[in-house]
Design a protein around this motif. Structure first.
Motif, PDB file in Angstrom:
ATOM      1  N   LEU A  17      -7.904   3.915   1.555  1.00  0.00           N
ATOM      2  CA  LEU A  17      -6.861   2.949   1.934  1.00  0.00           C
ATOM      3  C   LEU A  17      -5.464   3.520   1.659  1.00  0.00           C
ATOM      4  O   LEU A  17      -4.556   3.391   2.477  1.00  0.00           O
ATOM      5  CB  LEU A  17      -7.048   1.638   1.168  1.00  0.00           C
ATOM      6  CG  LEU A  17      -8.125   0.693   1.718  1.00  0.00           C
ATOM      7  CD1 LEU A  17      -8.335  -0.481   0.771  1.00  0.00           C
ATOM      8  CD2 LEU A  17      -7.751   0.175   3.101  1.00  0.00           C
ATOM      9  N   GLY A  21      -2.386   4.882   4.634  1.00  0.00           N
ATOM     10  CA  GLY A  21      -0.938   4.634   4.622  1.00  0.00           C
ATOM     11  C   GLY A  21      -0.165   5.944   4.723  1.00  0.00           C
ATOM     12  O   GLY A  21       0.827   6.038   5.449  1.00  0.00           O
ATOM     13  N   ALA A 157     -11.467   0.031   4.592  1.00  0.00           N
ATOM     14  CA  ALA A 157     -11.008   1.404   4.849  1.00  0.00           C
ATOM     15  C   ALA A 157     -11.661   1.946   6.118  1.00  0.00           C
ATOM     16  O   ALA A 157     -10.995   2.533   6.977  1.00  0.00           O
ATOM     17  CB  ALA A 157     -11.334   2.298   3.659  1.00  0.00           C
ATOM     18  N   LEU A 160     -10.318  -0.045   9.195  1.00  0.00           N
ATOM     19  CA  LEU A 160      -8.934   0.304   9.521  1.00  0.00           C
ATOM     20  C   LEU A 160      -8.825   1.746  10.024  1.00  0.00           C
ATOM     21  O   LEU A 160      -8.065   2.032  10.943  1.00  0.00           O
ATOM     22  CB  LEU A 160      -8.037   0.125   8.290  1.00  0.00           C
ATOM     23  CG  LEU A 160      -7.678  -1.313   7.927  1.00  0.00           C
ATOM     24  CD1 LEU A 160      -6.912  -1.361   6.610  1.00  0.00           C
ATOM     25  CD2 LEU A 160      -6.832  -1.946   9.022  1.00  0.00           C
ATOM     26  N   LEU A 208      -0.530  -1.259   3.357  1.00  0.00           N
ATOM     27  CA  LEU A 208      -1.837  -0.659   3.052  1.00  0.00           C
ATOM     28  C   LEU A 208      -1.939  -0.295   1.569  1.00  0.00           C
ATOM     29  O   LEU A 208      -2.993  -0.479   0.946  1.00  0.00           O
ATOM     30  CB  LEU A 208      -2.052   0.593   3.909  1.00  0.00           C
ATOM     31  CG  LEU A 208      -2.549   0.344   5.337  1.00  0.00           C
ATOM     32  CD1 LEU A 208      -2.464   1.611   6.167  1.00  0.00           C
ATOM     33  CD2 LEU A 208      -3.996  -0.161   5.320  1.00  0.00           C
TER      34      LEU A 208
END
Lengths: 314, 268
Positions: A17, A21, A157, A160, A208
């Motif tokens: 995660l 970002g 995670a 995304l 994030l």
């Protein structure tokens, strides 16, 4: 072995995660941001304030106590606050730096991290705080109790990583993000609003980080200034392992590092090495980078070897 | 008298302490092709950047379709109907040909997504090579193909005006010939164009009106039909060889009577 895998994937999801970002910001702007760990921590402190109804020092008001909110509302506020910090940094710093070298902007992100760290120390002090977990318990997998926030971290995670990749390729705005990193000036000349793209990227990267910080806190059990930055460093390494521009690569990188750390803890803990977790990150990073350099050369040699053998026999 | 599509008035612009443009003025009528010519450092590309909005004007004004756009961002100018074929083509190398074109149609798709399909087909009809290579990464294409893509990317947004900056720079002679055909084809669509070109012979073969620049000012403006090689030599200081090449390009342009707005005189 099963335990190693489960524990590795739990922490790997969090690293992933953070790494997502990093990749989002790098892919859209070419900048490697060092601030998002502390941005996530700042969001987490806000969540803790709202959820636990802390008494906070405010000038001219005697011991104001905030009403305790549900965890979900506190988490929502934390993510929104982190996104706002990311957007403010873009507007107040990145935009004013204009067409500066991405390295200069990266240095500015270190400044933001230090500013947030100092602010947290000033307001909340050094001593660790707690944020009550939203839910407890969970299924036992290979002897490990896996909590809902840990499962959510890994699934989020993966979702995304692959979902954002699809968004980048299939939407006009996503293509604008991809193009912005390649040639920001040309993006404006085709009518894509570069400022909106930049704002979205910095906001999303910060959000994030806050999500990652919120999901890992129940596992660690405490929070303190600089808390998420330690994990963010591993997220940075995960992003590098994934190639810095690949969102699915960032997820894989995070999981690889998580599993490597878990294995090291399981099999090397008897050595009592200080900072074993970070040594593992360094070793994996070196192996991947060297492999990336040496593998193409090795494949090339293997390809040319049969043809040379044929030439000799002829 | 109709209002010109683009009116440039007394523009001054520069970078830091350096002023590059010292009062640039010219008009571009609807449907015409204007060429800006000059030696290195004359201010041609800075003029284009001011027109496109990527370099701010310190004083003066730019009017497009009668509206003052001097302070508008490049994105808003594109939304108003301005297209760009930037210097060095600036295609997005990591995106496919089709993704480049889709990004070029960003404002068109925001206005009306239904118009994108026909616009894409229109570009593919005009540049069949782009249709053949629609899935290829733009960075792996030749310079000439990238030039076609840059022109296609500008056209797909259905602009009223295209700013073409040094299109032949860095291209091989063969690719320059291909580009000439591409731009001649674009000229036949009736779109208004402003062209900056270092290759004077190549540029003169395309434009209706020539604006000659020296040290940040326009020193001569007029139809190409009235331009002679002596004027070129006087204002641009070009050498004999280049003068001869430009002269032959002028002779080719002057042979048939020049009729403003007509593209029929040019071979397709």
């Amino acid at each position: 072995m099963g335990q190693v895998l489960v524990l590795g994937l739990i922490s790997g999801g969090i690293y992933a995660l953070f790494a997502l970002g990093v990749v989002m910001v790098h892919r859209g702007t070419g900048v490697l941001t060092f601030a998002n760990g502390e941005v996530g921590t700042a969001g987490l402190f806000l969540a803790a304030l709202l959820v636990d109804g802390w008494t906070i020092p405010v000038p001219f008001i005697d011991n104001p106590t905030l009403p305790a909110l549900p965890w979900a509302l506190g988490a929502l506020a934390a993510v929104a606050f982190a996104a706002l910090l990311g957007c403010l940094f873009e507007v107040l710093v990145v935009r004013r730096m204009g067409v500066s070298d991405p390295v200069a902007v990266a240095v500015a992100t270190v400044g933001l991290a230090l500013f947030l760290l100092a602010s947290e120390l000033q307001i909340f002090g050094e001593s660790p705080k707690e944020l009550a977990a939203p839910v407890t318990g969970g299924p036992t997998i290979f002897g490990v109790i896996v909590t809902p926030t840990q499962i959510a971290g890994l699934l989020l995670a993966i979702a995304l990583g692959f979902g954002l990749q699809a968004v980048l390729r299939r939407t006009d705005f996503g293509l604008g993000i991809l193009a912005a990193a390649q040639d920001p000036a040309a993006v404006r000349l085709v009518g894509v609003p570069l400022s909106r793209i930049s704002l979205t990227i910095w906001g999303a990267g910060a959000a994030l980080a806050a999500i990652a910080a919120l999901l890992v806190e129940p596992t660690v059990g405490i929070l303190y200034p600089g808390y998420a930055s330690e994990l963010y460093v591993v997220g940075l390494a995960a992003a590098v392992i994934g190639g810095l521009n690949s969102l699915p690569g960032a997820v894989v990188g995070g999981c690889v590092l998580g599993i490597a750390q878990s294995a090291a803890t399981r099999y090397l803990s008897d050595l009592h090495l200080p900072g074993l977790h970070f040594v593992v990150v360094l070793v994996v990073l070196l192996v991947v980078m060297l492999g990336r350099q040496l593998l193409p050369e090795l494949i090339k040699r293997m390809d040319t070897a049969p043809s040379r053998a044929a030439e000799v026999s002829a | 008298m109709t209002t010109p599509l683009l009116e440039v008035r007394d523009i001054t612009a520069g970078f830091g302490a350096t002023t590059v443009l010292h009062g640039v003025s010219f008009d571009v009528p609807q449907g015409s092709i204007a060429g800006i010519f000059g030696l290195n450092g004359a201010g041609k590309s800075v003029t284009m950047k001011v027109l496109g909005g990527s370099v701010p004007a310190r004083s003066g004004s730019v009017h497009f379709r009668g509206q003052d756009i001097t302070k508008l961002s490049p994105e808003k100018r594109v939304a108003m109907g301005m297209g760009h074929v930037p210097q060095g083509r600036q295609v997005f190398p990591g995106l496919t040909v089709e993704e480049n074109l889709r990004l070029g149609a960003y404002t068109l798709r925001r206005k009306d997504k239904k118009r994108y399909g026909p616009a894409l087909n229109g570009v593919f009809d005009r540049f069949p090579i782009l249709a053949q290579r629609r899935g290829q990464l733009a960075g792996t294409m030749s310079g000439g193909q990238q030039a076609s893509l840059a022109v296609g990317r500008a056209l797909i947004n259905e602009p009223d005006l295209i700013l073409v900056d040094e299109p032949s720079a860095g291209l091989s002679p063969v690719a320059t010939l291909e580009l000439d055909e591409v731009l001649q084809a674009v000229a036949h669509t009736g779109v208004t164009m402003v062209l900056v070109e270092q290759n004077i012979a190549f540029g003169l073969s395309l434009v209706d009106t020539a604006h000659l620049m020296q040290t940040g000012t326009v020193v001569h403006s007029g139809p190409v039909g009235e331009l002679d090689d002596q004027t070129l030599a006087t204002h641009l200081g070009i050498g004999r060889v280049l003068q001869a090449a430009a002269g032959s390009a002028l002779a080719a342009r002057q042979a048939p009577p020049v009729k403003k707005g007509s593209r029929a005189r040019r071979p397709a």
